[in-house]
Design an enzyme around this catalytic site. Structure first.
Site, PDB file in Angstrom:
ATOM      1  CG  LEU A 125     -14.301  67.604 -13.475  1.00 40.74           C
ATOM      2  CD1 LEU A 125     -13.180  66.563 -13.571  1.00 40.74           C
ATOM      3  CD2 LEU A 125     -15.296  67.218 -12.380  1.00 40.74           C
ATOM      4  NE  ARG A 238     -23.021  67.223  -6.984  1.00 44.68           N
ATOM      5  CZ  ARG A 238     -22.800  66.009  -7.435  1.00 44.68           C
ATOM      6  NH1 ARG A 238     -22.907  64.971  -6.611  1.00 44.68           N
ATOM      7  NH2 ARG A 238     -22.473  65.802  -8.700  1.00 44.68           N
ATOM      8  N   GLY A 335     -45.057  94.010 -13.410  1.00 41.24           N
ATOM      9  CA  GLY A 335     -44.176  94.651 -14.392  1.00 41.24           C
ATOM     10  C   GLY A 335     -42.886  95.149 -13.773  1.00 41.24           C
ATOM     11  CD  GLU A 358     -19.741  72.541  -6.931  1.00 40.32           C
ATOM     12  OE1 GLU A 358     -19.618  71.346  -6.620  1.00 40.32           O
ATOM     13  OE2 GLU A 358     -18.940  73.417  -6.593  1.00 40.32           O
ATOM     14  N   GLY A 359     -23.105  69.782 -10.871  1.00 41.84           N
ATOM     15  CA  GLY A 359     -23.998  68.670 -11.170  1.00 41.84           C
ATOM     16  C   GLY A 359     -25.419  69.153 -11.372  1.00 41.84           C
ATOM     17  CB  THR A 360     -27.714  68.954 -14.292  1.00 39.22           C
ATOM     18  OG1 THR A 360     -27.682  67.528 -14.428  1.00 39.22           O
ATOM     19  CG2 THR A 360     -26.741  69.591 -15.276  1.00 39.22           C
ATOM     20  CD  GLU A 362     -31.969  67.537 -15.498  1.00 46.62           C
ATOM     21  OE1 GLU A 362     -33.021  68.136 -15.779  1.00 46.62           O
ATOM     22  OE2 GLU A 362     -30.919  68.132 -15.181  1.00 46.62           O
TER      23      GLU A 362
END
Length: 391
Positions: A125, A238, A335, A358-360, A362
């Site tokens: 896509l 998702r 460490g 698969e989409g941020t 946001e």
């Protein structure tokens, strides 16, 4: 809502965990170093029926539900998130769209080979100038006798160069349209192989299409309705990525808690120092909360309920938890956590992408907020999405 696992789900979860520990985890660091897809592991997963776990039996799959599939993805991702996303994209983005949106002929032609692992599936896509704006794709599908000629540049295609079939989205005369494209078609080549921060055992490639002939019977759904296919696929895809994020977080937590129990400073295990103990408590709590969101979304999917917001919530929170838990795991090891001698630095790198693909995060917040506004408009007395699903 009852999340008590059935006998079958217990068995598949245990088989997945045992295979993850015995086969996947032992070579994860090597694959990460070598940027190599573990075909031998994928073949074994296919033999176990895991390449088509939630695909109906009549199409060559194991016939399990989506909830069970998420249990498997979590366990495999706990060992190697790259293998986990290879499986997730193959199943939820490369195979299930044909099961959900395909004709009976398309299901019979494509799904059995995918479900049995004879072919690997992928999903094309994203393009260099489009990411979240799926409607802006520039790849074209020109109508010709018998089908279409597709030309364009797809970017960051998971499983790209190893796929046997790819769901390709292109702009046809009527608008964005989905196609099932055999990757042996003339005119397909591969551009840049992405050099990623994490999930390195999953190949990510640019796919180039130049006048690729695709028969009309390979169009998935109606012409101009490709966005429906894309967005519907992302809804349940998702949830699978959320399960992957859970696996990453769980792996980091287990390693950090064992390290904290074994490592001593000032005469006692560091797990007994309040600063570390509180970190471990927060890590476990976040993971369990995220797991409930993933389970809720998968449970809803299996019952045919709309999962747009539920999937977005699961992915938003599970990916956030994966990043927070892996950060804290590195901090617990100090460490040593920064060194490749220990797997938490790999988990830390792997977790980062779960808030992007698969989409941020946001975009997930945008999806959720739109759902809230829609529910408030449709139900003025309250926001339906704020109440948990019960059954």
């Amino acid at each position: 809502m009852n999340f008590e696992l059935s006998a079958e789900q217990h068995e598949i979860k245990e088989r997945s965990a045992e295979f993850a520990d015995r086969e996947v985890a032992l070579c994860a660091a090597e694959l990460d170093r070598e940027d190599r897809v573990p075909f031998e592991t994928l073949e074994k997963l296919a033999e176990m029926g895991f390449m088509g776990l939630c695909v109906p039996e009549e199409y060559g799959g194991a016939g399990s539900d989506f909830f069970t599939y998420c249990l498997m993805i979590e366990e495999i991702s706990r060992a190697d998130a790259g293998v986990g996303v290879t499986l997730a994209v193959h199943t939820s983005a490369g195979t299930l769209p044909i099961v959900v949106y395909g004709s009976e002929d398309q299901k019979a032609r494509w799904v059995p080979d995918l479900a049995r692992g004879n072919k690997i599936g992928s999903f094309a896509l994203t393009e260099p100038t489009t990411g979240s704006d799926a409607a802006a794709i520039k790849t074209t599908a020109e109508r010709v006798d018998g089908g279409y000629r597709i030309s364009g540049h797809k970017q960051w295609v998971t499983n790209g160069r190893v796929a046997g079939a790819t769901i390709v989205f292109a702009r046809a005369p009527e608008g964005p349209t989905a196609f099932v494209v055999g990757m042996d078609a003339q005119g397909i080549s591969f551009g840049k192989h992405a050099q990623k921060m994490g999930v390195i055992s999953a190949t990510t490639d640019d796919v180039l299409l130049k006048n690729v002939f695709v028969p009309g019977e390979n169009r998935l759904g109606e012409e101009g309705k490709g966005l429906k296919v894309a967005l519907g696929t992302l809804d349940f895809g998702r949830i699978g990525i959320a399960a992957q994020a859970l696996g990453i977080a769980e792996a980091a937590f287990r390693y950090a808690s064992k390290y904290a129990a074994d490592r001593t400073t000032f005469g006692k295990p560091i797990a007994e120092h309040q600063a570390v103990a509180f970190k471990l408590a927060d890590m476990q709590t976040k993971i369990r909360a995220a797991r409930l969101l993933v389970y809720e979304a998968a449970w809803m999917k299996d019952r045919g309920m709309r999962v747009t917001e539920a999937g977005a919530r699961a992915k938003l929170y599970a990916s956030q938890v994966a990043n927070e838990v892996t950060y804290d795991a590195v901090q617990v090891l100090g460490g040593y956590g920064y060194m490749k001698d220990h797997p938490v630095e790999r988990h830390y790198r792997d977790a980062r992408v779960t808030e992007i693909y698969e989409g941020t995060s946001e975009i997930q917040r945008l999806v959720i907020s739109r759902g809230i506004l829609k529910e408030r408009t449709e139900s003025p007395g309250g926001v339906e999405g704020s109440r948990p699903v019960v059954g």
